[in-house]
Design an enzyme around this catalytic site. Structure first.
Site, PDB file in Angstrom:
ATOM      1  CB  ALA A  35      -0.876  -0.018   1.242  1.00  0.00           C
TER       2      ALA A  35
ATOM      3  N   GLY B  62       0.755  -5.091   0.806  1.00  0.00           N
ATOM      4  CA  GLY B  62      -0.397  -5.114  -0.099  1.00  0.00           C
ATOM      5  C   GLY B  62      -0.051  -5.680  -1.471  1.00  0.00           C
TER       6      GLY B  62
ATOM      7  CD  GLU C 151      -2.158  -7.719   2.564  1.00  0.00           C
ATOM      8  OE1 GLU C 151      -2.035  -6.527   2.211  1.00  0.00           O
ATOM      9  OE2 GLU C 151      -2.540  -8.038   3.687  1.00  0.00           O
TER      10      GLU C 151
ATOM     11  CD  GLU D 216       1.693  -5.716   5.590  1.00  0.00           C
ATOM     12  OE1 GLU D 216       2.488  -6.634   5.878  1.00  0.00           O
ATOM     13  OE2 GLU D 216       0.949  -5.741   4.606  1.00  0.00           O
TER      14      GLU D 216
HETATM   15  N1  CAA Z   1       4.659   3.198  -0.402  1.00  0.00           N
HETATM   16  C1  CAA Z   1       5.091   4.371  -0.920  1.00  0.00           C
HETATM   17  N2  CAA Z   1       6.305   4.533  -1.475  1.00  0.00           N
HETATM   18  C2  CAA Z   1       7.126   3.456  -1.497  1.00  0.00           C
HETATM   19  C3  CAA Z   1       6.745   2.198  -0.979  1.00  0.00           C
HETATM   20  C4  CAA Z   1       5.427   2.097  -0.411  1.00  0.00           C
HETATM   21  N3  CAA Z   1       4.956   0.941   0.071  1.00  0.00           N
HETATM   22  N4  CAA Z   1       7.771   1.330  -1.139  1.00  0.00           N
HETATM   23  C5  CAA Z   1       8.767   2.018  -1.741  1.00  0.00           C
HETATM   24  N5  CAA Z   1       8.367   3.290  -1.971  1.00  0.00           N
HETATM   25  C6  CAA Z   1       9.142   4.378  -2.603  1.00  0.00           C
HETATM   26  C7  CAA Z   1      10.249   4.879  -1.710  1.00  0.00           C
HETATM   27  O1  CAA Z   1       9.745   5.826  -0.782  1.00  0.00           O
HETATM   28  C8  CAA Z   1      11.189   5.500  -2.738  1.00  0.00           C
HETATM   29  O2  CAA Z   1      10.677   6.726  -3.171  1.00  0.00           O
HETATM   30  P1  CAA Z   1      11.499   8.116  -2.874  1.00  0.00           P
HETATM   31  O3  CAA Z   1      12.832   7.884  -3.541  1.00  0.00           O
HETATM   32  O4  CAA Z   1      10.650   9.147  -3.524  1.00  0.00           O
HETATM   33  O5  CAA Z   1      11.568   8.202  -1.396  1.00  0.00           O
HETATM   34  C9  CAA Z   1      11.069   4.535  -3.915  1.00  0.00           C
HETATM   35  O6  CAA Z   1       9.825   3.833  -3.742  1.00  0.00           O
HETATM   36  C10 CAA Z   1      12.181   3.509  -3.983  1.00  0.00           C
HETATM   37  O7  CAA Z   1      12.216   2.841  -2.737  1.00  0.00           O
HETATM   38  P2  CAA Z   1      13.595   2.575  -1.942  1.00  0.00           P
HETATM   39  O8  CAA Z   1      14.542   3.699  -2.151  1.00  0.00           O
HETATM   40  O9  CAA Z   1      13.230   2.223  -0.542  1.00  0.00           O
HETATM   41  O10 CAA Z   1      14.127   1.272  -2.752  1.00  0.00           O
HETATM   42  P3  CAA Z   1      15.076   0.135  -2.188  1.00  0.00           P
HETATM   43  O11 CAA Z   1      15.429  -0.686  -3.377  1.00  0.00           O
HETATM   44  O12 CAA Z   1      16.161   0.686  -1.359  1.00  0.00           O
HETATM   45  O13 CAA Z   1      14.127  -0.741  -1.192  1.00  0.00           O
HETATM   46  C11 CAA Z   1      12.094  -1.912  -0.567  1.00  0.00           C
HETATM   47  C12 CAA Z   1      13.044  -1.454  -1.712  1.00  0.00           C
HETATM   48  C13 CAA Z   1      12.799  -2.949   0.305  1.00  0.00           C
HETATM   49  C14 CAA Z   1      10.874  -2.556  -1.221  1.00  0.00           C
HETATM   50  C15 CAA Z   1      11.697  -0.684   0.296  1.00  0.00           C
HETATM   51  O14 CAA Z   1      11.251   0.332  -0.579  1.00  0.00           O
HETATM   52  C16 CAA Z   1      10.603  -0.964   1.286  1.00  0.00           C
HETATM   53  O15 CAA Z   1      10.857  -1.576   2.311  1.00  0.00           O
HETATM   54  N6  CAA Z   1       9.347  -0.497   1.001  1.00  0.00           N
HETATM   55  C17 CAA Z   1       8.250  -0.593   1.903  1.00  0.00           C
HETATM   56  C18 CAA Z   1       7.686  -2.009   1.939  1.00  0.00           C
HETATM   57  C19 CAA Z   1       6.521  -2.085   2.926  1.00  0.00           C
HETATM   58  O16 CAA Z   1       6.657  -1.807   4.104  1.00  0.00           O
HETATM   59  N7  CAA Z   1       5.320  -2.487   2.419  1.00  0.00           N
HETATM   60  C20 CAA Z   1       4.139  -2.598   3.217  1.00  0.00           C
HETATM   61  C21 CAA Z   1       3.301  -1.361   3.067  1.00  0.00           C
HETATM   62  S1  CAA Z   1       1.909  -1.304   4.178  1.00  0.00           S
HETATM   63  C22 CAA Z   1       0.749  -2.300   3.451  1.00  0.00           C
HETATM   64  O17 CAA Z   1       0.905  -2.799   2.342  1.00  0.00           O
HETATM   65  C23 CAA Z   1      -0.516  -2.488   4.244  1.00  0.00           C
HETATM   66  C24 CAA Z   1      -1.452  -3.513   3.718  1.00  0.00           C
HETATM   67  O18 CAA Z   1      -1.498  -4.638   4.207  1.00  0.00           O
HETATM   68  C25 CAA Z   1      -2.409  -3.222   2.689  1.00  0.00           C
END
Ligand code: CAA
Length: 220
Positions: free
Chosen positions: A65, A109, A112, A132
């Site tokens: 998400a 998400g 999911e 999460e």
């Molecule tokens: N939402 C919004 N933006 C996101 C994102 C997310 N879930 N995941 C990555 N991005 C964005 C980052 O903010 C970044 O943008 P900026 O440069 O503008 O800040 C861009 O994508 C690239 O990301 P990274 O620089 O972090 O890339 P990386 O290769 O170093 O790492 C990753 C990749 C491990 C996937 C890392 O981005 C990460 O951990 N992302 C979050 C994953 C997460 O926590 N997902 C769960 C979300 S909550 C959810 O989904 C609830 C549900 O059940 C519905």
């Protein structure tokens, strides 16, 4: 509808939706999921389509998400707006078979949404997870339900409580993924599987999908 966050194509009888927010690793924003719902409805109503593919980029199917959009919402905002349901759950409602084609990250998400599809085909670099818990939340769109039914309680607990990612091979071994293909074979094998499904009898494919889903969602 003009799409800004997804790309929609039809190749022969296969409808393909590509999540397309590369800068945000295809994070599932409200705009994206609204577009997704409209595209799924269009393809589902297209008599020339027999199978759909939902996919992302090489780096990410979807990293979850959209955290930036979500972070300031209160529980009541989310509840009243039905944020993680509108658009999303439509993936699980389409009547034609729908394949999740996953390369790179399928997290939160993203994992999911892949599970809402009928089955998952992964490239060997795919990574699955429910991280999460690391950001002060729990899975909100099936990560505690579909994942548990799919891979069993023990492995689902481990994934949900640690937030650790699973490789494509691990995901195949525990039944989350139907097949893993190496880089160059991925596109060819995916097309072959989707074409073969699309060329089956359309009503039988819909009925078969419905029967398996009822088995998955109910007791015997
Ligand atoms: N939402 C919004 N933006 C996101 C994102 C997310 N879930 N995941 C990555 N991005 C964005 C980052 O903010 C970044 O943008 P900026 O440069 O503008 O800040 C861009 O994508 C690239 O990301 P990274 O620089 O972090 O890339 P990386 O290769 O170093 O790492 C990753 C990749 C491990 C996937 C890392 O981005 C990460 O951990 N992302 C979050 C994953 C997460 O926590 N997902 C769960 C979300 S909550 C959810 O989904 C609830 C549900 O059940 C519905």
């Amino acid at each position: 509808m003009v799409y800004e966050n997804i790309i929609v194509e039809r190749k022969d009888s296969v409808g393909i939706i590509t999540l397309n927010r590369p800068k945000a690793l295809n994070a599932l924003s409200a705009d994206l999921t609204r577009e997704l719902e409209a595209a799924l409805q269009d393809l589902d109503n297209d008599a020339a389509v027999g199978c759909m593919i939902l996919t992302g980029s090489d780096k990410a199917f979807a990293a979850g998400a959209d955290i930036k959009e979500m972070q300031f919402k209160t529980f009541m905002d989310v509840y009243l707006l039905d944020c993680i349901t509108v658009g999303w759950e439509h993936v699980a409602k389409v009547r034609y078979p729908i394949i999740a084609a996953v390369s790179g990250y399928a997290l939160g998400g993203g994992c999911e949404m892949a599970m809402m599809c009928d089955f998952i085909i992964a490239r060997d670099d795919a990574k699955f997870g429910q991280p999460e818990i690391n950001i002060g939340a729990i899975p909100g769109a099936g990560g505690t339900q579909r994942l548990t039914r799919s891979i069993g309680k023990s492995k689902a607990m481990l994934a949900v409580l640690t937030g650790d990612m699973m490789s494509a091979d691990e995901a195949e071994n525990c039944g989350l993924v139907a097949k893993v293909f190496k880089g160059e074979e991925f596109d060819i094998s995916l097309k072959d599987i989707a074409d073969r499904i699309a060329n089956q009898s359309k009503p039988l494919a819909k009925l078969a999908k419905q029967a398996v889903n009822v088995a998955f969602e109910t007791t015997l």
